[in-house]
Design an enzyme around this catalytic site. Structure first.
Site, PDB file in Angstrom:
ATOM      1  N   GLY A 169       0.820  -1.195   0.000  1.00  0.00           N
ATOM      2  CA  GLY A 169       0.000   0.000   0.000  1.00  0.00           C
ATOM      3  C   GLY A 169       0.855   1.246   0.000  1.00  0.00           C
ATOM      4  N   THR A 198       2.189  -2.317   4.294  1.00  0.00           N
ATOM      5  CA  THR A 198       2.303  -0.880   4.076  1.00  0.00           C
ATOM      6  C   THR A 198       3.645  -0.556   3.431  1.00  0.00           C
ATOM      7  OG1 THR A 198       3.446  -0.262   6.136  1.00  0.00           O
ATOM      8  CG2 THR A 198       1.038  -0.486   6.226  1.00  0.00           C
ATOM      9  N   ASP A 199       3.715   0.592   2.784  1.00  0.00           N
ATOM     10  CA  ASP A 199       5.019   1.145   2.435  1.00  0.00           C
ATOM     11  C   ASP A 199       5.681   1.603   3.734  1.00  0.00           C
ATOM     12  OD1 ASP A 199       7.172   2.049   0.944  1.00  0.00           O
ATOM     13  OD2 ASP A 199       5.991   3.324  -0.374  1.00  0.00           O
ATOM     14  N   ALA A 200       6.911   2.048   3.651  1.00  0.00           N
ATOM     15  CA  ALA A 200       7.691   2.378   4.843  1.00  0.00           C
ATOM     16  C   ALA A 200       6.967   3.402   5.717  1.00  0.00           C
ATOM     17  CB  ALA A 200       9.059   2.905   4.442  1.00  0.00           C
ATOM     18  N   SER A 201       6.940   3.144   7.013  1.00  0.00           N
ATOM     19  CA  SER A 201       6.126   3.942   7.931  1.00  0.00           C
ATOM     20  C   SER A 201       6.801   5.218   8.397  1.00  0.00           C
ATOM     21  CB  SER A 201       5.757   3.095   9.160  1.00  0.00           C
ATOM     22  OG  SER A 201       6.929   2.750   9.889  1.00  0.00           O
TER      23      SER A 201
END
Length: 591
Positions: free
Chosen positions: A237, A284-287
């Site tokens: 995402g 997720t992509d990097a948070s």
């Protein structure tokens, strides 16, 4: 809620039983651990053991190292993992995204320029064969974005192109190539719901996809449906907002309520799961990216991402703090038991699909001595060379008699190298090189031309001269900066042809702006000029006046060989087709 017999899992009853029984026997801490991917920061066994035994990680990503070091680290991770761990790599453009000595095959835009999905299939297979050889089992790839905005710096070279049909067939081919790997390999396509419209980078700011539901379905939706049909394992995402879509599905929503996809249930569940029917896992992509962190507190952000429909969360900030936050959200009911079980079912279901639960340590991460001969195969290098031979694109050709370039026609060639402003990553790369001097693309091109009988030289701007004086401890005169202003006849007398070599890795070129100097090709009607980009393919926006423009996409040796061969053969030698709008939507770039 999750069909483990359907795509992408295809599990047997025994495998399903393993998933269900494993979840039933997990502690709260073990459940929470499976939700996290962590970026490792050390190869120390004690550190890696703690990740597995204290945090019970579901997945790991690692920093760049040589293949033998990555493999050694992955063996330690799997050794201490109660449940085998996902080990992911960024094999977007080759095995070099898995380890430093992996093989670069070609960037997305470079492969898109060949218009040949077989090369995307080769990329998916070859890049991830190298990744699998060092103990990886998941690619954060392909990049399934569509480049609509030439000013987008985040995916301009990573996306396969600007046409949904092209991106769809290339993305599907990549996934199918990765799925041919013996022993199983998974792909997490990115960045759902689709990057490429906003000029901003989600690492640094908000990012927006402006399509309506109907527009999205005909473009990005088409790309993802193709990959889902091919059995795509997972989706990454993106931290991308969809304001027009959200106003359709949630009338009356306020601007302040808009959330990036990774925090938005209407996108990650409503669109991805309910409308498109995706049954696989979501990460997720990097948070730490600003597109995610600027919407709410981190304490709220972690459970919000899981409740939105993301099954795994990419990267701790502080391990203890983030782990405790997610654990507390589960234990106080913020993350429901139903949602936790759903996420774990997808995570463990994908691990079972890959057969990780049945593999020995040596099968999960082979002994280091088995790595010999598995990186940099002749087959991989041949594919990279073939892509280079077929990608170089003659985008603009107004002066039809400029090509071919031969020593008889143009003995003296001046090479002008355009660069961008150095980024933080450029500076880090320079530090990593420890002061070692890199051979520039201009120097590589000059060497090739001289070997073929040309008198080729690299233009030195007044600013470059001033910098040399400063480095030598001298005080430069500002008059040097303005010294380029002289008679046109004197300027053009020094060369028969100019090659403007654009080596801009991110964003826009940085011109010296000396008065009448050679940095900017103002002289296109005074002397023949051929502009070549060996990186970002959107340079016509800044040098629209050039009358011959070529995109080579990178400055690898085989690419420069193909470029020079084409230049000396003539216009008919260029085989690439423009995968984006290299004119950047500007009418004056076409004249």
């Amino acid at each position: 809620m999750v069909n483990l017999k359907a795509k992408p899992y295809h599990l047997s009853d025994a495998d399903i039983a393993w998933v269900e029984n494993t979840i039933a026997g997990m502690s709260d801490e073990e459940k929470i651990g499976q939700l996290f991917f962590q970026l490792t920061s050390s190869q120390e066994e004690s550190y890696l053991r703690e990740l597995m035994e204290k945090y019970h990680l579901g997945g790991c990503r690692y920093n760049g190292m040589t293949g033998d070091k990555v493999l050694a680290q992955n063996r330690i991770l799997q050794k201490y993992a109660k449940i085998p761990v996902f080990v992911a790599c960024n094999t977007e453009s080759g095995g070099n995204g898995a380890c430093n000595d992996g093989t670069y095959i070609g960037s997305g835009v470079k492969i898109g320029a060949t218009n040949n999905p077989q090369y995307a299939h080769d990329l998916g297979r070859m890049a991830n064969e190298e990744a699998a050889a060092i103990g990886c089992n998941m690619a954060f790839a392909p990049v399934a974005d569509i480049l609509y905005n030439w000013e987008n710096t985040e995916v301009v070279t990573r996306a396969f192109g600007g046409d949904p049909e092209l991106v769809a067939k290339m993305s599907r081919a990549y996934v199918e190539g990765a799925h041919t790997i013996e022993g199983g390999f998974s792909c997490a396509a990115k960045h759902f719901p689709g990057n490429g419209q906003d000029f901003r980078d989600a690492h640094l700011s908000n990012n927006i996809n402006e399509f309506t539901r109907e527009e999205w379905m005909e473009t990005y939706g088409k790309v993802y449906k193709e990959m889902f049909d091919a059995g795509l394992d997972a989706v990454m995402g993106g931290h991308i907002m969809m304001p027009k879509y959200m106003r359709e599905v949630k009338p009356g929503i306020a601007d302040e309520e808009m959330l990036p996809a990774t925090l938005c249930p209407e996108i990650m569940t409503g669109l991805l799961r309910d409308e498109l029917g995706f049954n696989g896992m979501v990460v997720t992509d990097a948070s730490h990216m600003v597109g995610m962190t600027d919407r709410m507190t981190r304490k709220a952000m972690l459970p919000t991402a899981i409740n939105a429909g993301c099954d795994m969360f990419l990267f701790f900030n502080d391990p203890d703090e983030d782990f405790a936050t997610m654990l507390g959200a589960y234990q106080d009911g913020t993350i429901s038991e139903e949602r936790m079980t759903e996420a774990l079912t997808r995570i463990l279901g994908l691990k079972a699909h890959l057969g990780l639960h049945k593999k020995t340590l040596d099968e999960l991460a082979p002994p280091v001595e088995t790595l010999a001969g598995k990186l940099g195969k002749v087959e991989y290098k041949a594919a990279a060379e073939a892509i280079s031979e077929n990608c170089v694109t003659l985008v603009k050709y107004k002066d039809k008699d400029v090509l071919p370039i031969t020593p008889e026609r143009y003995k003296r060639i001046m090479i002008v190298q355009l660069k961008g402003a150095p980024s933080a990553m450029d500076k880090l790369g320079a530090l990593a090189m420890g002061g070692m001097k890199m051979v520039s693309p201009a120097e590589k091109l000059r060497e090739r031309l001289i070997a073929l009988g040309f008198d080729a030289f690299i233009y030195e701007s007044p600013l470059d001269k001033m910098m040399k004086m400063i480095e030598a401890g001298e005080k430069p005169s500002l008059n040097v900066y303005f010294a380029g202003k002289n008679a046109i006849a004197d300027f053009v007398s020094e060369m028969d042809l100019v090659i403007t070599l654009c080596n801009v890795s991110n964003g826009r070129p940085s011109f010296g702006l000396s008065k009448g100097g050679g940095e900017i090709p103002w002289y296109v009607f005074e002397v023949p000029v051929v502009a070549v980009s060996v990186n970002v393919p959107t340079m016509l926006a800044d040098i629209p006046q050039v009358r011959t423009y070529i995109n080579a996409y990178d400055s690898k040796d085989n690419t420069l060989d193909a470029l020079v061969s084409n230049l000396m053969t003539g216009a008919e030698a260029f085989k690439g087709s423009d995968p984006i709008d290299s004119f950047c939507g500007l009418w004056d770039a076409r004249i």
